[in-house]
Design a protein around this motif. Structure first.
Motif, PDB file in Angstrom:
ATOM      1  N   ASN A 101       0.980  -1.068   0.036  1.00 17.08           N
ATOM      2  CA  ASN A 101       0.179  -0.063  -0.095  1.00 17.08           C
ATOM      3  C   ASN A 101       0.882   1.230   0.106  1.00 17.08           C
ATOM      4  O   ASN A 101       1.868   1.418   0.906  1.00 17.08           O
ATOM      5  CB  ASN A 101      -0.920  -0.009   1.217  1.00 17.08           C
ATOM      6  CG  ASN A 101      -2.057   1.192   1.258  1.00 17.08           C
ATOM      7  OD1 ASN A 101      -1.702   2.493   1.149  1.00 17.08           O
ATOM      8  ND2 ASN A 101      -3.199   0.886   1.552  1.00 17.08           N
ATOM      9  N   ILE A 102       0.719   1.949  -0.860  1.00 14.33           N
ATOM     10  CA  ILE A 102       1.767   3.284  -1.352  1.00 14.33           C
ATOM     11  C   ILE A 102       0.891   4.520  -1.252  1.00 14.33           C
ATOM     12  O   ILE A 102       0.028   4.588  -1.994  1.00 14.33           O
ATOM     13  CB  ILE A 102       2.441   2.909  -2.465  1.00 14.33           C
ATOM     14  CG1 ILE A 102       3.226   1.638  -2.517  1.00 14.33           C
ATOM     15  CG2 ILE A 102       3.274   4.109  -2.821  1.00 14.33           C
ATOM     16  CD1 ILE A 102       3.927   1.377  -3.849  1.00 14.33           C
TER      17      ILE A 102
ATOM     18  N   LEU B 275      -1.603   0.522  -5.171  1.00 17.30           N
ATOM     19  CA  LEU B 275      -1.604  -0.610  -4.769  1.00 17.30           C
ATOM     20  C   LEU B 275      -0.709  -1.220  -5.448  1.00 17.30           C
ATOM     21  O   LEU B 275      -0.494  -1.141  -6.715  1.00 17.30           O
ATOM     22  CB  LEU B 275      -2.758  -1.371  -4.526  1.00 17.30           C
ATOM     23  CG  LEU B 275      -3.825  -0.876  -3.394  1.00 17.30           C
ATOM     24  CD1 LEU B 275      -5.079  -1.518  -3.595  1.00 17.30           C
ATOM     25  CD2 LEU B 275      -3.153  -0.742  -1.957  1.00 17.30           C
ATOM     26  N   VAL B 276       0.203  -2.069  -5.033  1.00 17.16           N
ATOM     27  CA  VAL B 276       1.108  -3.232  -5.738  1.00 17.16           C
ATOM     28  C   VAL B 276       0.818  -4.529  -5.424  1.00 17.16           C
ATOM     29  O   VAL B 276       1.016  -5.000  -4.223  1.00 17.16           O
ATOM     30  CB  VAL B 276       2.388  -2.847  -5.684  1.00 17.16           C
ATOM     31  CG1 VAL B 276       3.302  -3.685  -6.635  1.00 17.16           C
ATOM     32  CG2 VAL B 276       2.775  -1.441  -6.320  1.00 17.16           C
ATOM     33  N   LEU B 277       0.349  -5.277  -6.212  1.00 17.98           N
ATOM     34  CA  LEU B 277       0.251  -7.038  -5.868  1.00 17.98           C
ATOM     35  C   LEU B 277       1.331  -7.883  -6.355  1.00 17.98           C
ATOM     36  O   LEU B 277       1.547  -7.639  -7.601  1.00 17.98           O
ATOM     37  CB  LEU B 277      -1.204  -7.530  -6.297  1.00 17.98           C
ATOM     38  CG  LEU B 277      -1.609  -8.957  -5.842  1.00 17.98           C
ATOM     39  CD1 LEU B 277      -1.740  -8.865  -4.568  1.00 17.98           C
ATOM     40  CD2 LEU B 277      -2.699  -9.451  -6.716  1.00 17.98           C
ATOM     41  N   LEU B 278       1.925  -8.570  -5.472  1.00 17.22           N
ATOM     42  CA  LEU B 278       3.377  -9.286  -5.949  1.00 17.22           C
ATOM     43  C   LEU B 278       2.764 -10.853  -5.485  1.00 17.22           C
ATOM     44  O   LEU B 278       2.794 -11.382  -4.671  1.00 17.22           O
ATOM     45  CB  LEU B 278       4.227  -9.055  -4.769  1.00 17.22           C
ATOM     46  CG  LEU B 278       4.712  -7.357  -4.714  1.00 17.22           C
ATOM     47  CD1 LEU B 278       5.605  -7.215  -3.646  1.00 17.22           C
ATOM     48  CD2 LEU B 278       5.304  -6.836  -6.147  1.00 17.22           C
TER      49      LEU B 278
ATOM     50  N   THR C 296       7.856  12.101  -1.824  1.00 17.79           N
ATOM     51  CA  THR C 296       8.352  10.971  -1.457  1.00 17.79           C
ATOM     52  C   THR C 296       6.847  10.049  -1.243  1.00 17.79           C
ATOM     53  O   THR C 296       5.940  10.441  -1.294  1.00 17.79           O
ATOM     54  CB  THR C 296       9.119  11.043  -0.085  1.00 17.79           C
ATOM     55  OG1 THR C 296       8.145  11.740   1.057  1.00 17.79           O
ATOM     56  CG2 THR C 296      10.060  11.742  -0.484  1.00 17.79           C
ATOM     57  N   VAL C 297       7.080   8.718  -0.638  1.00 19.73           N
ATOM     58  CA  VAL C 297       5.966   7.695  -0.287  1.00 19.73           C
ATOM     59  C   VAL C 297       6.259   7.238   0.794  1.00 19.73           C
ATOM     60  O   VAL C 297       7.155   6.759   1.306  1.00 19.73           O
ATOM     61  CB  VAL C 297       5.732   6.853  -1.455  1.00 19.73           C
ATOM     62  CG1 VAL C 297       5.270   7.665  -2.888  1.00 19.73           C
ATOM     63  CG2 VAL C 297       6.829   5.913  -1.882  1.00 19.73           C
ATOM     64  N   SER C 298       4.928   6.694   1.516  1.00 17.87           N
ATOM     65  CA  SER C 298       5.021   5.778   2.608  1.00 17.87           C
ATOM     66  C   SER C 298       4.378   4.370   2.204  1.00 17.87           C
ATOM     67  O   SER C 298       3.306   4.782   1.310  1.00 17.87           O
ATOM     68  CB  SER C 298       4.005   6.593   3.726  1.00 17.87           C
ATOM     69  OG  SER C 298       4.760   7.769   4.233  1.00 17.87           O
TER      70      SER C 298
END
Length: 400
Positions: free
Chosen positions: A256-257, A304-307, A337-339
């Motif tokens: 989650n970015i 979102l990034v699904l790996l 920047t991102v958390s």
């Protein structure tokens, strides 16, 4: 055997071609601009109608006969151009011009200098066959594996064989290929030509409709700003990957970015600047992940990034790669920047909602702990207590 009147056949073919040109031009006006070639096909049919009209009126005028052949060649050439544009290829304008110029020179020579009907037919047939052969090659090489492509290509192949057959028969001394005659060949050829003119247009509309379907499906699952998956697209991808995870007993990880201080970016650079930041973030994430991973914009500045098939250790390597890429300056765009929150799913019975909550809570931990960093969510346990805010739950679960 009853022979059909060639003039009647030509009138029927002309009327159908004219009607189909209206259909194609209407599709050109209403289909998405990504679907190209419709206008060229519509213009091609108009030229074929005009060529048939000139041919019907030519009488004993060789000039009108030559003009009719040239105009119809333009029409067939535009069918090729439209097909190339549809498949996003550079149009073969050189071949187009060479073909009709050869028609002019060849027919003029064998009309006035050395009259030969059979040679004129053979030359015209060979040149038209070349145009169709080029179209068939394009369809076979660039078309997708689908019924619509096979249907369109088969019709082009049948038409090309029909044309070249007439050319071969023209060189035979005992064959009568004069389409204005009342023989069996004239009736059969004109009937087939009428049918194929209609069917080739239907074939092209079939592949265009297939392209339209793909575009609409893509638009329904892609975020219009960043051109990555939206909520619906992500849900569909997750369902497929989750089914694979259940069958193989593998692990998935969700990132989650969230863009840091995005409201400040919007206030400073305006919404246009904020949009550019979101586009840049999406592009940076997409380049940092693997081809098997899935990137989605979940709303606002959240990604979102699904790996798939990825445990925690390799997922953290990808997370750090994204963080490193985001910290690099991007000329022409505001920096940011991102958390990030990292949630690993090992239990196939865990719901997507629960996985999202865990990743969201970890992301809020990263925000709470100073931003521009990532936090790891605890493994899935009991269902979350309803009535508590995500921020408060996240603060209690932060890994310090």
């Amino acid at each position: 055997m009853i022979s059909l009147d060639p003039n009647t056949m030509m009138v029927m073919a002309t009327l159908m071609a004219g009607a189909m040109s209206v259909v194609l031009y209407s599709a050109h006006l209403n289909f998405p601009k990504e679907i190209k070639g419709l206008r060229d096909w519509a213009a091609a049919l108009v030229l074929l109608v005009a060529g048939v009209g000139i041919f019907a009126l030519h009488g004993n005028s060789n000039i009108l006969l030559l003009a009719a052949n040239v105009v119809m060649t333009w029409g067939l050439g535009l069918m090729l151009i439209g097909t190339e544009k549809f498949y996003r290829l550079r149009p073969s304008w050189r071949l187009f011009h060479i073909t009709w110029l050869c028609i002019v020179i060849g027919l003029a020579y064998w009309l006035w200098i050395k009259p030969s009907f059979a040679t004129r037919v053979a030359i015209s047939s060979v040149l038209v066959f070349i145009l169709h052969a080029r179209a068939i090659y394009i369809i076979c090489k660039n078309g997708e594996r689908h019924f619509s492509t096979g249907f369109f290509g088969s019709l082009m192949l049948i038409e090309s064989l029909l044309v070249i057959t007439r050319g071969i028969l023209a060189l035979s001394s005992d064959a009568d290929v004069n389409l204005m005659g009342a023989g069996r060949f004239a009736s059969l050829y004109l009937a087939a030509a009428q049918f194929m003119t209609l069917m080739m247009t239907v074939g092209f509309m079939t592949v265009c409709t297939r392209r339209l379907q793909i575009l609409l499906e893509r638009r329904s699952t892609l975020d219009p700003l960043t051109q990555i998956l939206n909520r619906r697209g992500f849900a569909e991808i997750y369902a497929k990957e989750h089914a694979m995870m259940r069958r193989q007993g593998s692990t998935m990880t969700l990132l989650n970015i969230d863009v840091d201080h995005f409201k400040k970016i919007n206030d400073t650079y305006g919404h246009a600047g904020g949009d550019q930041v979101l586009i840049g973030v999406a592009d940076t994430i997409a380049k940092a992940v693997r081809i098997s991973d899935h990137v989605a914009r979940f709303g606002g500045e959240e990604f979102l990034v699904l790996l798939p098939d990825t445990g925690l250790a390799p997922a953290l390597q990808i997370t750090e790669r994204i963080q490193t890429a985001m910290r690099k300056p991007r000329p022409g765009r505001p920096g940011c920047t991102v958390s990030m929150g990292v949630a690993c799913q090992t239990d196939p019975d865990e719901s997507l909602d629960r996985l999202l909550i865990r990743a969201d809570q970890a992301m809020y931990c990263a925000k709470q702990n100073g931003r521009n960093r990532y936090e790891i969510a605890p493994q899935s346990g009991s269902e979350p207590t309803f009535g508590h805010s995500i921020e408060r739950d996240a603060m209690s679960e932060c890994r310090l």
